[in-house]
Write a protein that holds these residues in place. Structure first.
Motif, PDB file in Angstrom:
ATOM      1  N   ILE A  42      36.534  64.545  34.826  1.00  0.00           N
ATOM      2  CA  ILE A  42      35.249  64.938  34.243  1.00  0.00           C
ATOM      3  C   ILE A  42      34.758  63.774  33.389  1.00  0.00           C
ATOM      4  CG2 ILE A  42      34.081  66.592  32.744  1.00  0.00           C
ATOM      5  CD1 ILE A  42      36.449  68.548  33.418  1.00  0.00           C
ATOM      6  N   PRO A  43      33.709  63.073  33.814  1.00  0.00           N
ATOM      7  CA  PRO A  43      33.268  61.875  33.081  1.00  0.00           C
ATOM      8  C   PRO A  43      32.940  62.135  31.613  1.00  0.00           C
ATOM      9  CG  PRO A  43      32.190  61.978  35.215  1.00  0.00           C
ATOM     10  CD  PRO A  43      32.915  63.287  35.029  1.00  0.00           C
ATOM     11  N   ALA A  44      32.323  63.245  31.297  1.00  0.00           N
ATOM     12  CA  ALA A  44      31.909  63.525  29.919  1.00  0.00           C
ATOM     13  C   ALA A  44      33.079  63.765  28.972  1.00  0.00           C
ATOM     14  CB  ALA A  44      30.965  64.727  29.894  1.00  0.00           C
ATOM     15  N   LEU A  45      34.301  63.950  29.525  1.00  0.00           N
ATOM     16  CA  LEU A  45      35.472  64.224  28.690  1.00  0.00           C
ATOM     17  C   LEU A  45      36.571  63.180  28.873  1.00  0.00           C
ATOM     18  CD1 LEU A  45      35.818  68.088  29.196  1.00  0.00           C
ATOM     19  CD2 LEU A  45      34.597  66.868  27.387  1.00  0.00           C
ATOM     20  N   SER A  46      36.252  62.073  29.541  1.00  0.00           N
ATOM     21  CA  SER A  46      37.249  61.044  29.824  1.00  0.00           C
ATOM     22  C   SER A  46      36.825  59.735  29.159  1.00  0.00           C
ATOM     23  CB  SER A  46      37.386  60.864  31.340  1.00  0.00           C
ATOM     24  OG  SER A  46      37.833  62.076  31.931  1.00  0.00           O
ATOM     25  N   PHE A  47      37.718  59.185  28.332  1.00  0.00           N
ATOM     26  CA  PHE A  47      37.372  58.040  27.488  1.00  0.00           C
ATOM     27  C   PHE A  47      38.435  56.951  27.550  1.00  0.00           C
ATOM     28  CE2 PHE A  47      35.483  61.828  25.644  1.00  0.00           C
ATOM     29  CZ  PHE A  47      34.161  61.432  25.532  1.00  0.00           C
ATOM     30  N   ALA A  48      38.031  55.760  27.134  1.00  0.00           N
ATOM     31  CA  ALA A  48      38.945  54.632  26.994  1.00  0.00           C
ATOM     32  C   ALA A  48      38.830  54.085  25.582  1.00  0.00           C
ATOM     33  CB  ALA A  48      38.604  53.541  28.009  1.00  0.00           C
ATOM     34  N   MET A  97      43.025  59.465  18.265  1.00  0.00           N
ATOM     35  CA  MET A  97      41.599  59.138  18.283  1.00  0.00           C
ATOM     36  C   MET A  97      40.965  59.597  19.603  1.00  0.00           C
ATOM     37  SD  MET A  97      39.775  55.337  17.946  1.00  0.00           S
ATOM     38  CE  MET A  97      41.287  54.720  17.292  1.00  0.00           C
ATOM     39  N   LEU A  98      41.633  59.333  20.711  1.00  0.00           N
ATOM     40  CA  LEU A  98      41.128  59.752  22.019  1.00  0.00           C
ATOM     41  C   LEU A  98      41.052  61.272  22.123  1.00  0.00           C
ATOM     42  CD1 LEU A  98      43.091  57.160  24.158  1.00  0.00           C
ATOM     43  CD2 LEU A  98      40.590  57.380  24.120  1.00  0.00           C
ATOM     44  N   MET A  99      42.083  61.963  21.669  1.00  0.00           N
ATOM     45  CA  MET A  99      42.083  63.428  21.705  1.00  0.00           C
ATOM     46  C   MET A  99      40.950  63.986  20.847  1.00  0.00           C
ATOM     47  SD  MET A  99      44.276  65.132  23.611  1.00  0.00           S
ATOM     48  CE  MET A  99      44.312  66.733  22.794  1.00  0.00           C
ATOM     49  N   ALA A 100      40.759  63.443  19.662  1.00  0.00           N
ATOM     50  CA  ALA A 100      39.706  63.942  18.778  1.00  0.00           C
ATOM     51  C   ALA A 100      38.328  63.774  19.411  1.00  0.00           C
ATOM     52  CB  ALA A 100      39.771  63.229  17.423  1.00  0.00           C
ATOM     53  N   GLU A 101      38.085  62.636  20.049  1.00  0.00           N
ATOM     54  CA  GLU A 101      36.791  62.413  20.702  1.00  0.00           C
ATOM     55  C   GLU A 101      36.601  63.372  21.878  1.00  0.00           C
ATOM     56  OE1 GLU A 101      33.030  60.853  21.419  1.00  0.00           O
ATOM     57  OE2 GLU A 101      34.324  60.697  19.662  1.00  0.00           O
ATOM     58  N   MET A 102      37.655  63.568  22.653  1.00  0.00           N
ATOM     59  CA  MET A 102      37.571  64.498  23.776  1.00  0.00           C
ATOM     60  C   MET A 102      37.297  65.913  23.281  1.00  0.00           C
ATOM     61  SD  MET A 102      39.208  67.106  25.525  1.00  0.00           S
ATOM     62  CE  MET A 102      40.828  67.026  24.770  1.00  0.00           C
ATOM     63  N   LEU A 103      37.979  66.339  22.223  1.00  0.00           N
ATOM     64  CA  LEU A 103      37.771  67.688  21.703  1.00  0.00           C
ATOM     65  C   LEU A 103      36.362  67.866  21.143  1.00  0.00           C
ATOM     66  CD1 LEU A 103      41.213  68.392  20.032  1.00  0.00           C
ATOM     67  CD2 LEU A 103      40.280  69.462  22.104  1.00  0.00           C
ATOM     68  N   ARG A 104      35.841  66.847  20.472  1.00  0.00           N
ATOM     69  CA  ARG A 104      34.445  66.920  19.996  1.00  0.00           C
ATOM     70  C   ARG A 104      33.501  67.096  21.172  1.00  0.00           C
ATOM     71  NH1 ARG A 104      36.190  63.272  16.072  1.00  0.00           N
ATOM     72  NH2 ARG A 104      35.801  61.440  17.358  1.00  0.00           N
ATOM     73  N   SER A 105      33.716  66.332  22.213  1.00  0.00           N
ATOM     74  CA  SER A 105      32.860  66.410  23.403  1.00  0.00           C
ATOM     75  C   SER A 105      33.019  67.750  24.117  1.00  0.00           C
ATOM     76  CB  SER A 105      33.176  65.268  24.360  1.00  0.00           C
ATOM     77  OG  SER A 105      32.893  64.030  23.749  1.00  0.00           O
ATOM     78  N   ALA A 106      34.253  68.243  24.223  1.00  0.00           N
ATOM     79  CA  ALA A 106      34.499  69.533  24.874  1.00  0.00           C
ATOM     80  C   ALA A 106      33.839  70.664  24.090  1.00  0.00           C
ATOM     81  CB  ALA A 106      35.995  69.782  25.012  1.00  0.00           C
ATOM     82  N   ASP A 107      33.962  70.624  22.766  1.00  0.00           N
ATOM     83  CA  ASP A 107      33.323  71.650  21.938  1.00  0.00           C
ATOM     84  C   ASP A 107      31.810  71.599  22.081  1.00  0.00           C
ATOM     85  OD1 ASP A 107      35.808  72.520  21.080  1.00  0.00           O
ATOM     86  OD2 ASP A 107      35.689  71.513  19.133  1.00  0.00           O
ATOM     87  N   ALA A 108      31.244  70.390  22.074  1.00  0.00           N
ATOM     88  CA  ALA A 108      29.796  70.239  22.204  1.00  0.00           C
ATOM     89  C   ALA A 108      29.300  70.729  23.564  1.00  0.00           C
ATOM     90  CB  ALA A 108      29.399  68.770  22.001  1.00  0.00           C
ATOM     91  N   ALA A 109      30.127  70.585  24.597  1.00  0.00           N
ATOM     92  CA  ALA A 109      29.751  71.020  25.935  1.00  0.00           C
ATOM     93  C   ALA A 109      30.082  72.487  26.187  1.00  0.00           C
ATOM     94  CB  ALA A 109      30.449  70.150  26.982  1.00  0.00           C
ATOM     95  N   GLY A 110      30.680  73.146  25.205  1.00  0.00           N
ATOM     96  CA  GLY A 110      31.010  74.557  25.356  1.00  0.00           C
ATOM     97  C   GLY A 110      32.172  74.839  26.284  1.00  0.00           C
TER      98      GLY A 110
END
Length: 170
Positions: A42-48, A97-110
């Motif tokens: 899922i691009p919106a939840l995958s980060f580097a 840091m990666l987990m926190a960003e993913m969780l912020r994005s997941a929460d924002a996307a519902g």
């Protein structure tokens, strides 16, 4: 200085090389790979996480999966992982840091239901993942049951088979 960028901004060969360093070249045979087989991250939840000079420090990927509950339908979820940090940079907070960003994005996307296979002490303590509702889940391969974790209001508490959400297949 580390910056977080969308994972699709990183060449796939760099990501694969990092995953090999973090988990070994035999990683493709693991149960986690079978759970997400046939679907794209899922691009919106995958980060580097990368350094200013372009070196890759870590990655996180998330995948569409589903639990086919015995006799009661299918529940879509997001599988978190792998969370990979270059061995040279482990214990520096990059994974967190990666987990926190993913969780912020997941929460924002519902995204109401997340699951992963990982260390319960780490993912429970810092991110609220538990094995409370996963005991009756079946997987397409072996798993240490205490490492099968989930988080979110919509995590199903049913017996069923976990696998890729093929409705999301490319």
């Amino acid at each position: 200085m580390i910056e977080l960028v969308p994972l699709d901004a990183i060449p796939e060969a760099m990501v694969e090389a990092l995953l090999d360093r973090a988990f070994g070249r035999d990683r493709h045979g693991r149960t986690a790979y079978r759970i997400r087989e046939g679907v794209d991250a899922i691009p919106a939840l995958s980060f580097a996480a990368r350094f200013a000079d372009g070196r890759l420090a870590g990655t996180i990927q998330c995948w569409p999966v589903a639990l086919a509950c015995d006799g009661s339908g299918t529940v879509p979820m997001v599988m978190v992982g792998p969370v990979a940090v270059d061995p040279e940079w482990q214990q520096e907070g990059i994974g967190r840091m990666l987990m926190a960003e993913m969780l912020r994005s997941a929460d924002a996307a519902g995204m109401p239901a997340l699951m992963l296979i990982g260390d319960p002490e780490y993912y429970g303590r810092f991110f609220g993942f538990t094995a409370d509702r996963t005991a009756r889940w079946r997987l397409p391969g072996p798993v240490e049951r205490h490492r099968l974790l989930a988080r979110g209001a919509s995590v199903p508490d049913c017996a069923g088979m976990l696998g890729p959400d093929l409705r999301k297949a490319a």
